[in-house]
Design a protein around this motif. Structure first.
Motif, PDB file in Angstrom:
ATOM      1  N   ASP A 266       0.829  -1.212   0.000  1.00 28.01           N
ATOM      2  CA  ASP A 266       0.000   0.000   0.000  1.00 28.01           C
ATOM      3  C   ASP A 266       0.861   1.259   0.000  1.00 28.01           C
ATOM      4  O   ASP A 266       0.561   2.233  -0.700  1.00 28.01           O
ATOM      5  N   ARG A 267       1.926   1.218   0.797  1.00 32.39           N
ATOM      6  CA  ARG A 267       2.807   2.394   0.880  1.00 32.39           C
ATOM      7  C   ARG A 267       3.493   2.656  -0.459  1.00 32.39           C
ATOM      8  O   ARG A 267       3.622   3.809  -0.885  1.00 32.39           O
ATOM      9  N   HIS A 268       3.928   1.584  -1.140  1.00 29.07           N
ATOM     10  CA  HIS A 268       4.617   1.757  -2.425  1.00 29.07           C
ATOM     11  C   HIS A 268       3.657   2.252  -3.513  1.00 29.07           C
ATOM     12  O   HIS A 268       4.021   3.113  -4.322  1.00 29.07           O
ATOM     13  N   TYR A 273       1.680   6.854  -6.830  1.00 31.01           N
ATOM     14  CA  TYR A 273       0.545   7.712  -7.184  1.00 31.01           C
ATOM     15  C   TYR A 273       0.863   9.173  -6.860  1.00 31.01           C
ATOM     16  O   TYR A 273       0.561  10.082  -7.650  1.00 31.01           O
ATOM     17  N   GLU A 274       1.507   9.387  -5.719  1.00 30.87           N
ATOM     18  CA  GLU A 274       1.880  10.754  -5.343  1.00 30.87           C
ATOM     19  C   GLU A 274       2.923  11.321  -6.303  1.00 30.87           C
ATOM     20  O   GLU A 274       2.881  12.510  -6.637  1.00 30.87           O
ATOM     21  N   MET A 275       3.859  10.480  -6.758  1.00 34.07           N
ATOM     22  CA  MET A 275       4.851  10.962  -7.724  1.00 34.07           C
ATOM     23  C   MET A 275       4.164  11.381  -9.023  1.00 34.07           C
ATOM     24  O   MET A 275       4.519  12.414  -9.625  1.00 34.07           O
ATOM     25  N   VAL A 280       2.547  15.851 -12.625  1.00 40.40           N
ATOM     26  CA  VAL A 280       1.468  16.588 -13.294  1.00 40.40           C
ATOM     27  C   VAL A 280       1.402  18.018 -12.787  1.00 40.40           C
ATOM     28  O   VAL A 280       1.180  18.965 -13.562  1.00 40.40           O
ATOM     29  N   ASP A 281       1.646  18.199 -11.483  1.00 36.43           N
ATOM     30  CA  ASP A 281       1.590  19.535 -10.884  1.00 36.43           C
ATOM     31  C   ASP A 281       2.855  20.349 -11.122  1.00 36.43           C
ATOM     32  O   ASP A 281       2.916  21.528 -10.753  1.00 36.43           O
ATOM     33  N   GLY A 282       3.883  19.708 -11.682  1.00 36.35           N
ATOM     34  CA  GLY A 282       5.146  20.401 -11.916  1.00 36.35           C
ATOM     35  C   GLY A 282       6.002  20.536 -10.676  1.00 36.35           C
ATOM     36  O   GLY A 282       6.903  21.389 -10.613  1.00 36.35           O
ATOM     37  N   SER A 286       9.773  17.319  -5.258  1.00 42.53           N
ATOM     38  CA  SER A 286       9.168  16.136  -4.643  1.00 42.53           C
ATOM     39  C   SER A 286       9.342  14.910  -5.529  1.00 42.53           C
ATOM     40  O   SER A 286       9.615  13.801  -5.039  1.00 42.53           O
ATOM     41  N   ALA A 287       9.201  15.084  -6.832  1.00 44.97           N
ATOM     42  CA  ALA A 287       9.388  13.967  -7.762  1.00 44.97           C
ATOM     43  C   ALA A 287      10.820  13.463  -7.726  1.00 44.97           C
ATOM     44  O   ALA A 287      11.070  12.248  -7.784  1.00 44.97           O
TER      45      ALA A 287
END
Length: 424
Positions: A266-268, A273-275, A280-282, A286-287
């Motif tokens: 789940d964590r992976h 998904y967050e990456m 997408v958000d630029g 964080s990426a």
């Protein structure tokens, strides 16, 4: 015969055209001359292509990438140099361009041979570079070692360690991170029994499975419940023809990685998904943190079958070391022989790989070592990886290790320390 490695290699090869197409598409939508590049649609397509490429990539061995360090207030250059080499291992020394570097204590970090490369301990190495002459065991991926080089089992592992200690001792401190705690203490016990003058001054055992009967974790229980034959039938396969180690029996790194990830799937999934959303958000910063972590985490190596199976059987199923039944080349590994080499045991309060008390057992199993040469450190609030990396390691664990090494750097030991100390 287990053909999982062949299927894995075949699947990787079959995905090559799709990976190439994905890479081309990503570059197309990353091109600053493309009017769609900075649109939500363009960033979404680029992000999807990057995630596809990363999840189907075969990750190579990462670099240590430690070009400089600070000694005092001076920034100095760091150069990697191979100072010892055998077919399955080499020792990398981090040479620092500073006049006083050679006067600092020598520290050998024995990296785990359990799937990941020694670069997983990059943060550990970096922490001690300002204060120590740091060396690390750089274990070789078994699929890269030709079958003609012979086998490599637990006895060979202990032999390698004894040879390394002799090459760089006796004024040497040894740090075993997780899995190598058992072969390190076994090698030192044999040197002590042989009255070898190259016996290290001190050893630091960090989150190691000395006695897995204490606070058994899910990993420990799995080994006992399934037994060695299950692992032999389900985990061992031969290296395919496309690699130098063709036909060698191994426990593949990709198989072990799947087990690691399944424990926290789940964590992976959430992290990927967050990456995707960061891309997408630029949000490039964080990426990039995600890339750095998974470039290391997903880079895995194969273990020789004989080493893996012997470790499972002797350490996790039969508990030979704490029972006094472990042998090396026909000689008993008697921890009661340890009388000179000081021992520090470090554990993490929340360790779900090596439970609390498993490493502490080393102090209880060495009654002939005086109490002033024993130290226990239980770090509150950290799990397995926090024992050797992270902010609490740097702020609370590493300073105690530095002090411990200094106190036992020379004979006789001048400063006495209590056997047990809990850090909260």
């Amino acid at each position: 015969m287990n053909f999982s490695y062949v299927w894995y290699d075949t699947a990787h090869w079959l995905l090559s055209p799709a990976r190439a197409a994905s890479d081309f598409t990503k570059h197309f939508f990353d091109n600053p001359d493309n009017p769609l590049t900075n649109t939500p649609y363009g960033r979404t397509v680029s992000a999807a292509c990057e995630l596809f490429e990363r999840t189907t990539r075969r990750y190579g061995k990462p670099a240590f990438n430690l070009p400089t360090t600070m000694i005092g207030n001076e920034e100095v250059a760091v150069t990697e140099r191979i100072v010892w080499e055998h077919p399955f291992c080499r020792v990398v020394s981090f040479e620092r361009d500073h006049a006083g570097a050679k006067e600092q204590p020598k520290l050998l970090i024995v990296a785990p041979m359990s799937g990941h490369y020694a670069t997983l301990l990059r943060g550990t190495v970096e922490t001690f570079l300002p204060t120590h002459q740091v060396m690390i065991t750089d274990w070789i991926d078994a699929r890269m070692v030709p079958l003609a080089e012979g086998a490599f089992d637990l006895d060979d592992y202990i032999d390698y360690l004894k040879d390394i200690f002799r090459a760089f001792g006796p004024d040497l401190s040894v740090m075993a991170v997780c899995q190598p705690a058992v072969p390190v203490i076994a090698a030192i016990a044999r040197l002590e029994a042989e009255n070898d003058p190259s016996t290290p001054r001190s050893m630091i055992l960090m989150g190691g499975p000395i006695d897995t009967r204490r606070s058994p974790t899910a990993v420990n229980r799995l080994a006992e419940e399934r037994g060695i034959e299950w692992f032999r039938q389900h985990c061992i396969t031969k290296v395919p023809p496309s690699h130098p180690g063709f036909w060698r029996d191994v426990y593949p790194g990709f198989q072990q990685l799947s087990g690691f990830m399944a424990m926290n799937i789940d964590r992976h999934l959430t992290a990927h998904y967050e990456m995707f959303n960061h891309l997408v958000d630029g949000d490039g910063d964080s990426a990039e943190k995600h890339r750095e972590f998974y470039d290391e985490y997903l880079a895995v190596m194969d273990l020789t079958a004989e080493f893996y199976l012997q470790t499972v059987e002797k350490v996790f199923v039969n508990h030979e070391l704490p029972k006094g039944e472990m042998m090396h080349r026909g000689e008993s590994v008697d921890l009661m022989a340890i009388r000179r080499c000081a021992i520090m045991a470090v554990e993490g309060e929340r360790d779900d790989i090596s439970g609390v008390g498993q490493t502490l057992a080393a102090l209880d199993l060495t009654p002939n070592l005086s109490s002033d040469k024993k130290l226990y450190h239980l770090q509150a609030g950290v799990g397995h990886y926090g024992v050797f990396n992270g902010s609490r390691f740097r702020a609370q664990i590493a300073p105690r290790i530095v002090e411990f090494i200094e106190n036992h750097r020379r004979e006789p030991v001048r400063k006495k320390q209590s056997r047990a100390e809990v850090c909260s």
